[in-house]
Design a protein around this motif. Structure first.
Motif, PDB file in Angstrom:
ATOM      1  N   LEU A 105      -1.779   0.241 -19.890  1.00  0.00           N
ATOM      2  CA  LEU A 105      -2.669   0.977 -18.996  1.00  0.00           C
ATOM      3  C   LEU A 105      -4.102   1.093 -19.507  1.00  0.00           C
ATOM      4  CD1 LEU A 105      -0.207   3.825 -18.012  1.00  0.00           C
ATOM      5  CD2 LEU A 105      -0.815   1.790 -16.664  1.00  0.00           C
ATOM      6  N   LEU A 106      -4.306   1.019 -20.807  1.00  0.00           N
ATOM      7  CA  LEU A 106      -5.653   1.220 -21.346  1.00  0.00           C
ATOM      8  C   LEU A 106      -6.220   0.004 -22.076  1.00  0.00           C
ATOM      9  CD1 LEU A 106      -5.179   4.847 -22.721  1.00  0.00           C
ATOM     10  CD2 LEU A 106      -6.191   4.148 -20.553  1.00  0.00           C
ATOM     11  N   VAL A 107      -5.477  -0.501 -23.029  1.00  0.00           N
ATOM     12  CA  VAL A 107      -6.023  -1.555 -23.886  1.00  0.00           C
ATOM     13  C   VAL A 107      -6.111  -2.886 -23.151  1.00  0.00           C
ATOM     14  CG1 VAL A 107      -5.726  -2.829 -26.045  1.00  0.00           C
ATOM     15  CG2 VAL A 107      -5.185  -0.389 -25.952  1.00  0.00           C
ATOM     16  N   PHE A 108      -5.034  -3.281 -22.484  1.00  0.00           N
ATOM     17  CA  PHE A 108      -5.013  -4.571 -21.793  1.00  0.00           C
ATOM     18  C   PHE A 108      -4.950  -4.397 -20.279  1.00  0.00           C
ATOM     19  CE2 PHE A 108      -3.021  -5.553 -25.971  1.00  0.00           C
ATOM     20  CZ  PHE A 108      -4.039  -6.349 -26.454  1.00  0.00           C
ATOM     21  N   ALA A 109      -5.556  -3.350 -19.769  1.00  0.00           N
ATOM     22  CA  ALA A 109      -5.535  -3.083 -18.327  1.00  0.00           C
ATOM     23  C   ALA A 109      -6.326  -4.169 -17.602  1.00  0.00           C
ATOM     24  CB  ALA A 109      -6.136  -1.719 -18.038  1.00  0.00           C
ATOM     25  N   ARG A 110      -5.779  -4.599 -16.505  1.00  0.00           N
ATOM     26  CA  ARG A 110      -6.471  -5.570 -15.659  1.00  0.00           C
ATOM     27  C   ARG A 110      -7.125  -4.810 -14.519  1.00  0.00           C
ATOM     28  NH1 ARG A 110      -1.826 -10.196 -15.281  1.00  0.00           N
ATOM     29  NH2 ARG A 110      -1.923 -10.784 -17.471  1.00  0.00           N
ATOM     30  N   PRO A 111      -8.291  -5.269 -14.078  1.00  0.00           N
ATOM     31  CA  PRO A 111      -8.913  -4.586 -12.948  1.00  0.00           C
ATOM     32  C   PRO A 111      -8.045  -4.725 -11.703  1.00  0.00           C
ATOM     33  CG  PRO A 111     -10.150  -6.554 -13.543  1.00  0.00           C
ATOM     34  CD  PRO A 111      -9.077  -6.380 -14.567  1.00  0.00           C
ATOM     35  N   ALA A 112      -8.047  -3.693 -10.892  1.00  0.00           N
ATOM     36  CA  ALA A 112      -7.246  -3.717  -9.662  1.00  0.00           C
ATOM     37  C   ALA A 112      -7.760  -4.823  -8.750  1.00  0.00           C
ATOM     38  CB  ALA A 112      -7.330  -2.376  -8.960  1.00  0.00           C
ATOM     39  N   PRO A 113      -6.856  -5.607  -8.167  1.00  0.00           N
ATOM     40  CA  PRO A 113      -7.312  -6.674  -7.276  1.00  0.00           C
ATOM     41  C   PRO A 113      -7.941  -6.085  -6.017  1.00  0.00           C
ATOM     42  CG  PRO A 113      -4.938  -6.468  -7.191  1.00  0.00           C
ATOM     43  CD  PRO A 113      -5.423  -5.546  -8.279  1.00  0.00           C
ATOM     44  N   GLN A 114      -9.000  -6.735  -5.592  1.00  0.00           N
ATOM     45  CA  GLN A 114      -9.657  -6.262  -4.379  1.00  0.00           C
ATOM     46  C   GLN A 114      -8.843  -6.691  -3.170  1.00  0.00           C
ATOM     47  OE1 GLN A 114     -13.544  -7.931  -4.456  1.00  0.00           O
ATOM     48  NE2 GLN A 114     -14.336  -6.421  -5.889  1.00  0.00           N
ATOM     49  N   LEU A 115      -8.882  -5.873  -2.174  1.00  0.00           N
ATOM     50  CA  LEU A 115      -8.194  -6.238  -0.942  1.00  0.00           C
ATOM     51  C   LEU A 115      -8.914  -7.408  -0.303  1.00  0.00           C
ATOM     52  CD1 LEU A 115      -7.607  -2.681   0.504  1.00  0.00           C
ATOM     53  CD2 LEU A 115      -5.965  -4.139  -0.659  1.00  0.00           C
ATOM     54  N   ALA A 116      -8.168  -8.256   0.349  1.00  0.00           N
ATOM     55  CA  ALA A 116      -8.773  -9.441   0.975  1.00  0.00           C
ATOM     56  C   ALA A 116      -9.797  -9.044   2.013  1.00  0.00           C
ATOM     57  CB  ALA A 116      -7.681 -10.308   1.594  1.00  0.00           C
ATOM     58  N   ALA A 117      -9.528  -8.008   2.759  1.00  0.00           N
ATOM     59  CA  ALA A 117     -10.474  -7.577   3.793  1.00  0.00           C
ATOM     60  C   ALA A 117     -11.751  -7.031   3.176  1.00  0.00           C
ATOM     61  CB  ALA A 117      -9.833  -6.523   4.679  1.00  0.00           C
ATOM     62  N   ALA A 118     -11.652  -6.382   2.061  1.00  0.00           N
ATOM     63  CA  ALA A 118     -12.836  -5.820   1.419  1.00  0.00           C
ATOM     64  C   ALA A 118     -13.692  -6.912   0.803  1.00  0.00           C
ATOM     65  CB  ALA A 118     -12.433  -4.810   0.362  1.00  0.00           C
ATOM     66  N   ALA A 119     -13.086  -8.022   0.453  1.00  0.00           N
ATOM     67  CA  ALA A 119     -13.829  -9.106  -0.171  1.00  0.00           C
ATOM     68  C   ALA A 119     -14.614  -9.920   0.854  1.00  0.00           C
ATOM     69  CB  ALA A 119     -12.884 -10.026  -0.934  1.00  0.00           C
ATOM     70  N   ARG A 120     -14.163  -9.944   2.111  1.00  0.00           N
ATOM     71  CA  ARG A 120     -14.851 -10.706   3.146  1.00  0.00           C
ATOM     72  C   ARG A 120     -15.792  -9.806   3.937  1.00  0.00           C
ATOM     73  NH1 ARG A 120     -10.128 -12.248   6.228  1.00  0.00           N
ATOM     74  NH2 ARG A 120      -8.736 -11.977   4.494  1.00  0.00           N
ATOM     75  N   PRO A 121     -16.990 -10.320   4.282  1.00  0.00           N
ATOM     76  CA  PRO A 121     -17.887  -9.507   5.097  1.00  0.00           C
ATOM     77  C   PRO A 121     -17.338  -9.366   6.518  1.00  0.00           C
ATOM     78  CG  PRO A 121     -18.817 -11.680   4.765  1.00  0.00           C
ATOM     79  CD  PRO A 121     -17.566 -11.597   3.923  1.00  0.00           C
ATOM     80  N   VAL A 122     -17.619  -8.240   7.103  1.00  0.00           N
ATOM     81  CA  VAL A 122     -17.173  -7.981   8.471  1.00  0.00           C
ATOM     82  C   VAL A 122     -18.353  -8.201   9.401  1.00  0.00           C
ATOM     83  CG1 VAL A 122     -16.279  -6.226  10.044  1.00  0.00           C
ATOM     84  CG2 VAL A 122     -15.486  -6.318   7.679  1.00  0.00           C
ATOM     85  N   HIS A 123     -18.164  -9.052  10.426  1.00  0.00           N
ATOM     86  CA  HIS A 123     -19.196  -9.305  11.418  1.00  0.00           C
ATOM     87  C   HIS A 123     -18.809  -8.588  12.696  1.00  0.00           C
ATOM     88  CE1 HIS A 123     -21.085 -12.278   8.871  1.00  0.00           C
ATOM     89  NE2 HIS A 123     -19.896 -12.801   8.644  1.00  0.00           N
TER      90      HIS A 123
END
Length: 142
Positions: A105-123
């Motif tokens: 949880l602390l030393v080798f924590a990986r960043p939380a994956p971003q949601l696919a919708a949050a990664a794409r711009p919304v038009h």
């Protein structure tokens, strides 16, 4: 298990607290490297910063195992080797689970994956009002 036997063997030559400290330090270095490469799949060698963070959890584990043995010797003046090993291994198991959680949880924590919708711009499409002439043309064709 190996560290348990190593502590017992080394404790026959030097005081138990010192033997436990040496074995804890050595096993922490090895375990941190193995966790980084295999358990958590970091894919690289550990950094000195990660080793330093891991050392904090190892210090806590050392304290837990020492306290367990001190309590045992407080309750029994001369416990047998089997009972000492049982108490030591139980304390190691408890400390090991906590240490694993800290590493994960602390030393080798990986960043939380971003949601696919949050990664794409919304038009957004905004509807424009039609002109009155266009409305008449629409009504005639209908």
């Amino acid at each position: 298990m190996a560290s348990s036997f190593a502590v017992a063997a080394l404790a026959s030559l030097i005081p138990w607290l010192l033997a436990n400290a040496l074995i804890t330090a050595i096993s922490t270095l090895i375990a941190t490297e193995l966790h980084a490469r295999f358990t958590f799949g970091i894919g690289r060698r550990t950094t000195w910063h990660e080793h330093a963070q891991s050392a904090g959890s190892a210090a806590a584990a050392y304290a837990v195992t020492c306290m367990a043995m001190l309590v045992l010797h407080h309750w029994m003046a001369t416990p047998g080797a089997v009972l000492e090993q049982l108490v030591y291994l139980s304390a190691c198991a408890l400390a090991g689970v906590a240490r694993f959680a800290v590493l994960r949880l602390l030393v080798f924590a990986r960043p939380a994956p971003q949601l696919a919708a949050a990664a794409r711009p919304v038009h957004a499409t905004v509807a424009r009002p039609t002109a009155p002439a266009d409305q008449e043309a629409l009504c005639r064709t209908a």
